[in-house]
Write a protein that holds these residues in place. Structure first.
Motif, PDB file in Angstrom:
ATOM      1  N   SER A  62     -15.019  81.597 105.601  1.00  0.00           N
ATOM      2  CA  SER A  62     -14.305  81.302 106.832  1.00  0.00           C
ATOM      3  C   SER A  62     -15.856  80.742 107.624  1.00  0.00           C
ATOM      4  CB  SER A  62     -13.954  82.467 107.330  1.00  0.00           C
ATOM      5  OG  SER A  62     -13.377  82.443 108.788  1.00  0.00           O
ATOM      6  N   ASP A  63     -14.989  79.909 108.722  1.00  0.00           N
ATOM      7  CA  ASP A  63     -16.017  79.358 109.720  1.00  0.00           C
ATOM      8  C   ASP A  63     -16.312  80.501 110.737  1.00  0.00           C
ATOM      9  OD1 ASP A  63     -16.172  76.929 108.579  1.00  0.00           O
ATOM     10  OD2 ASP A  63     -14.493  76.139 109.867  1.00  0.00           O
ATOM     11  N   GLU A  64     -15.307  81.636 110.777  1.00  0.00           N
ATOM     12  CA  GLU A  64     -15.599  82.553 111.731  1.00  0.00           C
ATOM     13  C   GLU A  64     -16.824  83.605 111.285  1.00  0.00           C
ATOM     14  OE1 GLU A  64     -12.961  85.938 114.256  1.00  0.00           O
ATOM     15  OE2 GLU A  64     -12.175  85.006 112.181  1.00  0.00           O
ATOM     16  N   PRO A  65     -17.687  83.817 112.159  1.00  0.00           N
ATOM     17  CA  PRO A  65     -18.889  84.765 111.842  1.00  0.00           C
ATOM     18  C   PRO A  65     -18.177  86.308 111.254  1.00  0.00           C
ATOM     19  CG  PRO A  65     -19.433  83.889 113.905  1.00  0.00           C
ATOM     20  CD  PRO A  65     -17.879  83.432 113.601  1.00  0.00           C
ATOM     21  N   ILE A  66     -18.880  86.706 110.442  1.00  0.00           N
ATOM     22  CA  ILE A  66     -18.531  88.201 109.944  1.00  0.00           C
ATOM     23  C   ILE A  66     -18.257  89.146 110.952  1.00  0.00           C
ATOM     24  CG2 ILE A  66     -19.427  90.137 108.526  1.00  0.00           C
ATOM     25  CD1 ILE A  66     -20.531  88.100 106.686  1.00  0.00           C
ATOM     26  N   TYR A  67     -19.239  89.197 112.150  1.00  0.00           N
ATOM     27  CA  TYR A  67     -19.197  90.265 113.109  1.00  0.00           C
ATOM     28  C   TYR A  67     -17.879  90.028 113.967  1.00  0.00           C
ATOM     29  CZ  TYR A  67     -20.312  86.964 116.800  1.00  0.00           C
ATOM     30  OH  TYR A  67     -20.398  86.056 117.699  1.00  0.00           O
ATOM     31  N   SER A  68     -17.357  88.703 114.148  1.00  0.00           N
ATOM     32  CA  SER A  68     -16.172  88.251 114.752  1.00  0.00           C
ATOM     33  C   SER A  68     -15.031  88.723 113.913  1.00  0.00           C
ATOM     34  CB  SER A  68     -16.125  86.854 114.980  1.00  0.00           C
ATOM     35  OG  SER A  68     -15.142  86.348 115.910  1.00  0.00           O
ATOM     36  N   GLN A  69     -15.001  88.511 112.671  1.00  0.00           N
ATOM     37  CA  GLN A  69     -13.970  88.904 111.954  1.00  0.00           C
ATOM     38  C   GLN A  69     -13.532  90.388 111.867  1.00  0.00           C
ATOM     39  OE1 GLN A  69     -13.848  87.446 107.828  1.00  0.00           O
ATOM     40  NE2 GLN A  69     -15.614  86.085 108.323  1.00  0.00           N
TER      41      GLN A  69
END
Length: 121
Positions: A9-16
């Protein structure tokens, strides 16, 4: 607590992590007062560094979703019904903004996009 990471994903892990926990709090899968696992336990379970989990925890705390009591652990904060509804709308707005931005990039007309939303909703 259920967290599923998308490594590509383009979304960072912390954001997920943040967004999935927020969703679980807002839909009451995680009840107010519930004790959360430690940062280290979550990192081990997800097989990632503690850093993104710590970043997610800091953001959740800053935004009022969780609180930590030294020596006792981290817990889901108690949110008033009105605050929950406001936060749900904020989350939905953020998703809608991202989706609208992507639809514009793809050249989808407003009318076609609204038809699609009506079909899906």
């Amino acid at each position: 607590m259920d967290i599923v990471l998308k490594q590509n994903s383009d979304e960072p892990i912390y954001s997920q992590i943040y967004s999935q926990i927020v969703s679980q709090i807002l839909n009451k899968t995680l009840q107010s007062g519930s004790r959360l696992p430690t940062i280290r336990n979550i990192a081990n379970e997800l097989r990632i560094s503690v850093i993104p989990v710590k970043m997610a925890w800091e953001a959740l705390d800053r935004d009022g979703y969780i609180f930590t009591t030294p020596g006792r652990g981290t817990f889901v904060a108690e949110l008033e019904h009105a605050k929950i509804e406001d936060k749900k709308l904020q989350e939905a707005r953020t998703l809608a903004e991202q989706t609208c931005r992507k639809a514009k990039e793809l050249g989808i007309s407003k009318e076609d996009f609204l038809k699609l939303i009506q079909e899906l909703f």
